[in-house]
Design an enzyme around this catalytic site. Structure first.
Site, PDB file in Angstrom:
ATOM      1  N   SER A 134       0.853  -1.185   0.000  1.00  0.00           N
ATOM      2  CA  SER A 134       0.000   0.000   0.000  1.00  0.00           C
ATOM      3  C   SER A 134       0.892   1.239   0.000  1.00  0.00           C
ATOM      4  CB  SER A 134      -0.880  -0.002   1.249  1.00  0.00           C
ATOM      5  OG  SER A 134      -1.545   1.235   1.435  1.00  0.00           O
ATOM      6  N   TYR A 185      -2.954  -1.045  10.418  1.00  0.00           N
ATOM      7  CA  TYR A 185      -2.872  -1.277   8.975  1.00  0.00           C
ATOM      8  C   TYR A 185      -1.544  -0.759   8.433  1.00  0.00           C
ATOM      9  CZ  TYR A 185      -4.177  -1.008   4.004  1.00  0.00           C
ATOM     10  OH  TYR A 185      -4.223  -1.146   2.647  1.00  0.00           O
TER      11      TYR A 185
END
Length: 297
Positions: A160, A173
């Site tokens: 990401s 996350y």
């Protein structure tokens, strides 16, 4: 940083024809777009997802070369059955895509929750389990099958923008996605020495999926870049089949592609220092020669 051109009709995509692919998190979002793109270019795909209804619907729509498995990446046996079935059916697996992940909306790990007696409860850390532990399981299985079958395999892990950036509001996350890039970096040199297996990361910024539907209005209002899932899928497929890419990471933003790891390595002396870089390179060389993990203490 190096900009990469990945056209929707890139000729490199044809190299996936006839390849056997295993993918996690394939029922929706980036995963589903990747399954569709693989199928479009003639790959055989087995994919795992917790969403049974949507997964079965996608597999039925795409036909005999797409196989859905219901299960969770956090459960070793669920992932193992996909590899066992696929290799028994086709005799091989060529590409493994560790894509499954969930974001922080399922749990705020740093919010206080108390049991009936008033004792502070531990967070479940489900975000970490799915987004990093599940990837480790997938990569472990990929390496084992590639090595045992002596296949020039390819692994792509979905990282990401949060693999690199200090994204506020999603600390677990963020930590998990940093872990994904750290995992692939740690394998980069040893896999290169083996000479059979490549591993890369795709690092998409904000992507229009079910996970981001509650935030997309803000992104649009502010004029920030938004990926369509298929744009990320193209990066995944590009890394999966392009033999020139190993230990790389493609940052994806509004359908543009930038390779990050080469520039980070090239500037290592600037941010780590010349002497420290020399020590690190010496330590890595010695550990590769010995063929065993280093002592980092």
């Amino acid at each position: 940083m190096s900009a990469i051109d990945i056209a929707p009709d890139s000729p490199v995509f044809s190299d996936v024809r006839g390849k056997v692919v295993i993918l996690t998190g394939g029922a929706t979002g980036i995963g589903a777009a990747t399954v569709r793109l693989l199928n479009e270019h003639g790959a055989i795909v087995s994919f795992l997802d917790v969403n049974r209804a949507v997964g079965e619907e996608l597999a039925a729509e795409l036909g005999d070369n797409v196989h859905f498995f219901h299960g969770s990446v956090t459960t070793w046996e669920d992932q193992l059955k996909v590899f066992e079935w696929t290799v028994e059916r086709y005799g091989r697996v060529d590409i493994v895509l560790a894509n499954a992940g969930i974001d922080e909306v399922v749990e705020d790990a740093f919010a206080d929750n108390f049991d009936e007696s008033g004792k502070l409860q531990a967070p479940t850390l489900i975000v970490l389990d799915v987004t990093l532990r599940g990837v480790i399981f997938t990569v472990k299985l990929a390496l084992s099958y590639f090595r045992r079958l002596k296949i020039r395999g390819s692994i792509v892990a979905t990282g990401s923008a949060a693999s690199y950036l200090d994204t506020p509001g999603i600390p677990v996350y963020n930590g998990a996605k940093h872990g994904v890039i750290g995992l692939v970096r740690s394998l980069r040199d040893s896999l290169k020495e083996e000479g059979l297996i490549r591993a890369n990361v795709v690092a998409p910024s904000f992507t229009a999926t079910s996970f981001t539907k509650n935030l997309i209005h803000f992104w649009k209002r502010e004029g920030l870049p938004i990926n369509e899932p298929v744009e990320v899928a193209r990066a995944i497929l590009f890394l999966a089949v392009n033999p020139d890419y190993h230990g790389k990471s493609l940052y994806v933003a509004a359908g543009t592609y930038t390779e990050l790891e080469g520039s980070i390595l090239a500037t290592q002396e600037q941010w780590l220092g010349k002497q420290n870089t020399a020590w690190v390179n010496l330590r890595k060389a010695k550990n590769l020669k010995m063929g065993k993990p280093e002592d980092n203490v």
